[in-house]
Design a protein around this motif. Structure first.
Motif, PDB file in Angstrom:
ATOM      1  N   TYR A  26       0.827  -1.202   0.000  1.00 37.54           N
ATOM      2  CA  TYR A  26       0.000   0.000   0.000  1.00 37.54           C
ATOM      3  C   TYR A  26       0.865   1.257   0.000  1.00 37.54           C
ATOM      4  N   GLY A  27       0.447   2.229  -0.791  1.00 38.82           N
ATOM      5  CA  GLY A  27       1.128   3.520  -0.807  1.00 38.82           C
ATOM      6  C   GLY A  27       2.438   3.549  -1.558  1.00 38.82           C
ATOM      7  N   LEU A  28       2.750   2.484  -2.286  1.00 38.39           N
ATOM      8  CA  LEU A  28       4.026   2.417  -3.014  1.00 38.39           C
ATOM      9  C   LEU A  28       3.790   2.175  -4.504  1.00 38.39           C
ATOM     10  N   GLY A  29       2.710   2.724  -5.023  1.00 36.65           N
ATOM     11  CA  GLY A  29       2.380   2.522  -6.434  1.00 36.65           C
ATOM     12  C   GLY A  29       3.441   3.059  -7.372  1.00 36.65           C
ATOM     13  N   GLU A  30       3.992   4.232  -7.061  1.00 33.91           N
ATOM     14  CA  GLU A  30       5.013   4.826  -7.927  1.00 33.91           C
ATOM     15  C   GLU A  30       6.292   4.006  -7.908  1.00 33.91           C
ATOM     16  N   GLN A  31       6.701   3.549  -6.724  1.00 37.86           N
ATOM     17  CA  GLN A  31       7.906   2.731  -6.622  1.00 37.86           C
ATOM     18  C   GLN A  31       7.722   1.392  -7.339  1.00 37.86           C
ATOM     19  N   ALA A  32       6.541   0.803  -7.196  1.00 35.20           N
ATOM     20  CA  ALA A  32       6.267  -0.465  -7.883  1.00 35.20           C
ATOM     21  C   ALA A  32       6.302  -0.276  -9.392  1.00 35.20           C
ATOM     22  N   LYS A  33       5.778   0.837  -9.869  1.00 33.99           N
ATOM     23  CA  LYS A  33       5.777   1.125 -11.305  1.00 33.99           C
ATOM     24  C   LYS A  33       7.199   1.201 -11.852  1.00 33.99           C
ATOM     25  N   ILE A  34       8.089   1.859 -11.113  1.00 29.77           N
ATOM     26  CA  ILE A  34       9.476   1.995 -11.557  1.00 29.77           C
ATOM     27  C   ILE A  34      10.173   0.639 -11.562  1.00 29.77           C
ATOM     28  N   ILE A  35       9.907  -0.200 -10.568  1.00 35.29           N
ATOM     29  CA  ILE A  35      10.549  -1.521 -10.524  1.00 35.29           C
ATOM     30  C   ILE A  35      10.054  -2.392 -11.671  1.00 35.29           C
ATOM     31  N   VAL A  36       8.745  -2.374 -11.953  1.00 34.03           N
ATOM     32  CA  VAL A  36       8.203  -3.145 -13.077  1.00 34.03           C
ATOM     33  C   VAL A  36       8.786  -2.633 -14.394  1.00 34.03           C
ATOM     34  N   ALA A  37       8.888  -1.321 -14.534  1.00 33.83           N
ATOM     35  CA  ALA A  37       9.482  -0.750 -15.747  1.00 33.83           C
ATOM     36  C   ALA A  37      10.929  -1.192 -15.901  1.00 33.83           C
ATOM     37  N   VAL A  53       9.622  -1.143   5.985  1.00 31.12           N
ATOM     38  CA  VAL A  53       8.809  -0.301   5.103  1.00 31.12           C
ATOM     39  C   VAL A  53       8.398  -1.047   3.831  1.00 31.12           C
ATOM     40  N   ALA A  54       8.431  -2.366   3.861  1.00 31.49           N
ATOM     41  CA  ALA A  54       7.904  -3.239   2.796  1.00 31.49           C
ATOM     42  C   ALA A  54       8.823  -3.378   1.594  1.00 31.49           C
ATOM     43  N   LYS A  55      10.127  -3.230   1.770  1.00 33.87           N
ATOM     44  CA  LYS A  55      11.053  -3.417   0.653  1.00 33.87           C
ATOM     45  C   LYS A  55      11.003  -4.860   0.147  1.00 33.87           C
ATOM     46  N   THR A  56      11.123  -5.807   1.079  1.00 34.37           N
ATOM     47  CA  THR A  56      11.102  -7.219   0.696  1.00 34.37           C
ATOM     48  C   THR A  56       9.730  -7.624   0.166  1.00 34.37           C
ATOM     49  N   THR A  57       8.684  -7.156   0.814  1.00 30.82           N
ATOM     50  CA  THR A  57       7.329  -7.491   0.386  1.00 30.82           C
ATOM     51  C   THR A  57       7.065  -7.013  -1.031  1.00 30.82           C
ATOM     52  N   LEU A  58       7.541  -5.837  -1.359  1.00 22.16           N
ATOM     53  CA  LEU A  58       7.346  -5.291  -2.699  1.00 22.16           C
ATOM     54  C   LEU A  58       8.041  -6.158  -3.743  1.00 22.16           C
ATOM     55  N   ALA A  59       9.282  -6.540  -3.483  1.00 21.88           N
ATOM     56  CA  ALA A  59      10.025  -7.385  -4.435  1.00 21.88           C
ATOM     57  C   ALA A  59       9.350  -8.742  -4.592  1.00 21.88           C
ATOM     58  N   LYS A  60       8.938  -9.337  -3.485  1.00 18.98           N
ATOM     59  CA  LYS A  60       8.294 -10.651  -3.529  1.00 18.98           C
ATOM     60  C   LYS A  60       6.960 -10.580  -4.268  1.00 18.98           C
ATOM     61  N   ALA A  61       6.203  -9.498  -4.064  1.00 20.84           N
ATOM     62  CA  ALA A  61       4.898  -9.353  -4.715  1.00 20.84           C
ATOM     63  C   ALA A  61       5.042  -9.249  -6.228  1.00 20.84           C
ATOM     64  N   ILE A  62       6.042  -8.504  -6.692  1.00 20.38           N
ATOM     65  CA  ILE A  62       6.257  -8.370  -8.135  1.00 20.38           C
ATOM     66  C   ILE A  62       6.631  -9.714  -8.736  1.00 20.38           C
ATOM     67  N   ALA A  63       7.508 -10.455  -8.066  1.00 15.35           N
ATOM     68  CA  ALA A  63       7.891 -11.779  -8.570  1.00 15.35           C
ATOM     69  C   ALA A  63       6.702 -12.726  -8.585  1.00 15.35           C
ATOM     70  N   SER A  64       5.884 -12.691  -7.535  1.00 16.93           N
ATOM     71  CA  SER A  64       4.724 -13.582  -7.444  1.00 16.93           C
ATOM     72  C   SER A  64       3.688 -13.261  -8.519  1.00 16.93           C
ATOM     73  N   SER A  65       3.511 -11.987  -8.821  1.00 16.53           N
ATOM     74  CA  SER A  65       2.506 -11.596  -9.811  1.00 16.53           C
ATOM     75  C   SER A  65       2.924 -11.967 -11.229  1.00 16.53           C
ATOM     76  N   LEU A  66       4.199 -12.262 -11.426  1.00 22.02           N
ATOM     77  CA  LEU A  66       4.709 -12.573 -12.765  1.00 22.02           C
ATOM     78  C   LEU A  66       5.132 -14.028 -12.919  1.00 22.02           C
ATOM     79  N   ASP A  67       4.845 -14.856 -11.929  1.00 23.93           N
ATOM     80  CA  ASP A  67       5.199 -16.267 -12.015  1.00 23.93           C
ATOM     81  C   ASP A  67       6.676 -16.445 -12.358  1.00 23.93           C
TER      82      ASP A  67
END
Length: 317
Positions: A26-37, A53-67
């Motif tokens: 939550y609240g990290l939409g811009e950071q997630a966008k840059i990592i996906v890009a 502050v969810a650094k690991t969670t963000l990385a894990k979520a991106i990997a999980s969403s992309l199999d």
């Protein structure tokens, strides 16, 4: 598939992935966008933030969403290069040495607290990040595609750490800073603790989709005035007062590529100056080295980039 439909697929991929990531972050939409890009264009990401502050969670979520395969390496002072890339081990049954691959052989590798490892261990990532391969006992092995390193570092606890050298910093496409969440986001996190623990993120795309998007991004046009703007920004970082070392040619390439994918994610087949300005705030600051006296006076790389963006003339259509 036409170029237009390919670029539409880039936008669709990013939107679906970001929607899936937002289920637990939550609240990290811009950071997630840059990592996906960054993943789409094949770049690596340096994430800076205090613990929790969810650094690991963000990385894990991106990997999980992309199999994609995901490995986490906790960097410590006693970590060895072989603990990352792997080594040859003796098999008593066969009487031969066999390769034991390290955690670097994954699509997304989280290098947690990278500045806690020794320079020797940090350098083990250099070949992997630049060449997408590793060398073990004279054998060169390709890493899986797509491949991205997400390295984290804590800016507060600096005792017993080893700051990354400029050569390694330059190999990170972007640097993303994650701050303490605002009050409303923190309340949302508290309401959703059970949801996060159950981990609702599901794969919505795969490696093939990411590689197809990477190929499609090359069709995004960068006009001559925008190219000049990129060059002007990079050159201006060398002219700012208090700067010892400005952005490199690799930074200019990164700026162009990130601007390309940001344009595609917005549904355009051409780059506009706003894409470049948006990308510059993530691509350039960690590549700017300040003079000690300038740092003592409170100057920051981020402030340097804002100064550059404000004074370099923006091309008009």
């Amino acid at each position: 598939m036409t170029e237009r439909s390919s670029l539409a697929a880039v936008k669709r991929l990013s939107n679906t992935v970001l929607a899936e990531v937002s289920k637990v972050v939550y609240g990290l939409g811009e950071q997630a966008k840059i990592i996906v890009a960054s993943l789409i264009v094949g770049g690596h990401v340096l994430v800076e933030g205090v613990p929790g502050v969810a650094k690991t969670t963000l990385a894990k979520a991106i990997a999980s969403s992309l199999d994609l395969s995901f490995k986490r390496i906790q960097f410590t002072p006693d970590l060895l290069p072989s603990d990352i890339i792997g080594t040859m081990v003796f098999d008593q049954r066969s009487g031969e040495f066999r390769l034991r691959k390290g955690p670097i052989f994954a699509n997304i590798v989280l290098a947690d607290e990278i500045n806690r490892a020794s320079p020797r261990t940090q350098s083990a990532l250099l070949e992997a990040m630049q060449e997408k391969q590793v060398s073990i006992e004279g054998n060169t092995l390709k890493l899986p595609e797509p491949f991205m390193v997400i390295a984290t570092q804590n800016p507060i606890e600096l005792e017993g750490t080893f700051p990354l050298p400029e050569a390694q910093l330059d190999r990170f496409l972007v640097k993303v800073v994650i701050h303490r969440p605002p009050r409303d986001v923190l309340k949302q996190v508290l309401r959703s603790v059970r949801v996060i623990e159950e981990w609702p993120v599901k794969p919505v795309a795969g490696a093939r989709d990411v590689l197809a998007a990477r190929e499609a991004v090359w069709s995004v046009e960068v006009s001559e005035p925008v190219l000049d703007y990129i060059v002007d920004l990079v050159e201006a970082t060398h002219e700012e007062q208090g700067v010892e070392l400005g952005a490199s040619p690799r930074a200019a390439i990164a700026l162009q590529q990130l601007a390309r994918v940001l344009a595609a994610m917005d549904g355009r087949d051409y780059v506009i100056p706003d894409d470049v300005k948006y990308a510059a705030r993530y691509v350039l600051p960690h590549r700017v080295i300040l003079r000690p006296e300038a740092e003592a006076e409170g100057l920051t790389p981020e402030r340097v980039i804002e100064n550059v963006l404000s004074r370099v003339r923006v091309p008009v259509p």
